[in-house]
Scaffold this motif. Structure first.
Motif, PDB file in Angstrom:
ATOM      1  N   GLN A  50       0.831  -1.202   0.000  1.00 28.68           N
ATOM      2  CA  GLN A  50       0.000   0.000   0.000  1.00 28.68           C
ATOM      3  C   GLN A  50       0.865   1.251   0.000  1.00 28.68           C
ATOM      4  O   GLN A  50       0.552   2.241  -0.673  1.00 28.68           O
ATOM      5  CB  GLN A  50      -0.937  -0.001   1.214  1.00 28.68           C
ATOM      6  N   ALA A  51       1.975   1.230   0.730  1.00 24.15           N
ATOM      7  CA  ALA A  51       2.883   2.389   0.749  1.00 24.15           C
ATOM      8  C   ALA A  51       3.485   2.624  -0.636  1.00 24.15           C
ATOM      9  O   ALA A  51       3.631   3.776  -1.062  1.00 24.15           O
ATOM     10  CB  ALA A  51       3.980   2.180   1.787  1.00 24.15           C
ATOM     11  N   LYS A  52       3.818   1.556  -1.345  1.00 22.06           N
ATOM     12  CA  LYS A  52       4.350   1.713  -2.706  1.00 22.06           C
ATOM     13  C   LYS A  52       3.299   2.338  -3.623  1.00 22.06           C
ATOM     14  O   LYS A  52       3.613   3.224  -4.424  1.00 22.06           O
ATOM     15  CB  LYS A  52       4.805   0.359  -3.266  1.00 22.06           C
ATOM     16  N   ALA A  53       2.057   1.904  -3.486  1.00 22.88           N
ATOM     17  CA  ALA A  53       0.985   2.478  -4.304  1.00 22.88           C
ATOM     18  C   ALA A  53       0.775   3.948  -3.968  1.00 22.88           C
ATOM     19  O   ALA A  53       0.577   4.780  -4.868  1.00 22.88           O
ATOM     20  CB  ALA A  53      -0.310   1.694  -4.086  1.00 22.88           C
ATOM     21  N   ASP A  54       0.847   4.284  -2.686  1.00 25.79           N
ATOM     22  CA  ASP A  54       0.674   5.684  -2.285  1.00 25.79           C
ATOM     23  C   ASP A  54       1.852   6.542  -2.733  1.00 25.79           C
ATOM     24  O   ASP A  54       1.669   7.715  -3.075  1.00 25.79           O
ATOM     25  CB  ASP A  54       0.469   5.778  -0.776  1.00 25.79           C
ATOM     26  N   LEU A  55       3.058   5.986  -2.743  1.00 18.81           N
ATOM     27  CA  LEU A  55       4.212   6.723  -3.283  1.00 18.81           C
ATOM     28  C   LEU A  55       4.017   7.010  -4.770  1.00 18.81           C
ATOM     29  O   LEU A  55       4.303   8.116  -5.236  1.00 18.81           O
ATOM     30  CB  LEU A  55       5.508   5.925  -3.096  1.00 18.81           C
ATOM     31  N   ALA A  56       3.532   6.029  -5.498  1.00 18.44           N
ATOM     32  CA  ALA A  56       3.283   6.232  -6.927  1.00 18.44           C
ATOM     33  C   ALA A  56       2.195   7.285  -7.140  1.00 18.44           C
ATOM     34  O   ALA A  56       2.302   8.119  -8.055  1.00 18.44           O
ATOM     35  CB  ALA A  56       2.874   4.907  -7.581  1.00 18.44           C
TER      36      ALA A  56
END
Length: 150
Positions: A50-56
């Motif tokens: 989820q953090a990777k998706a939010d970074l993107a």
């Protein structure tokens, strides 16, 4: 002959011995000792996703800002509608998303720092980073699963 059957029937109704009970407790303890850390690691991995998706998503918001302003200078994640906490819907954020330093006219760097209060800081990947050129950190070969779809 009837007495032998009666004795055999009484032996069957006695119950468990203490040794049998201790063996069962030991087996359950071993299974719990394996299952709980594996479950916790799986939860940390899903939060990292989820953090990777939010970074993107934050990087996309930065790119929209650049398209409109022709610079990254002055961009603020909250004012451009980018996520600053991950996951977004929970009260307790597992990651805090922020700019890693001030953006320049042509570059920015984002970071997702794991929370120390929720146990997410035990994640092997640690702080995740993403730049405007798509460079992702950590990019160590030993930690390739941090950004791969494993």
């Amino acid at each position: 002959m009837k007495q032998q059957f009666a004795k055999a029937a009484m032996r069957l109704q006695r119950g468990f011995t203490l040794m049998e009970l201790m063996v069962v407790v030991a087996i359950v303890g071993i299974l719990v000792g394996i299952a709980v850390p594996t479950y916790q690691d799986s939860v940390r991995k899903s939060r990292r996703g989820q953090a990777k998706a939010d970074l993107a998503e934050a990087a996309q918001a930065m790119e929209r800002y650049y398209t409109m302003q022709n610079t990254y200078v002055g961009a603020n994640l909250t004012s451009i509608g980018a996520p600053t906490k991950s996951p977004k819907d929970g009260d307790t954020a597992q990651y805090t998303i922020s700019l890693n330093g001030a953006p320049t006219a042509s570059a920015f760097s984002l970071q997702a720092v794991p929370s120390t209060t929720t146990g997410q800081s035990k994640d092997k990947c640690g702080t995740l980073g993403l730049t405007n050129t798509g460079v992702k950190t950590p990019n160590d070969a030993a930690l390739k699963e941090c950004w791969n779809l494993n």
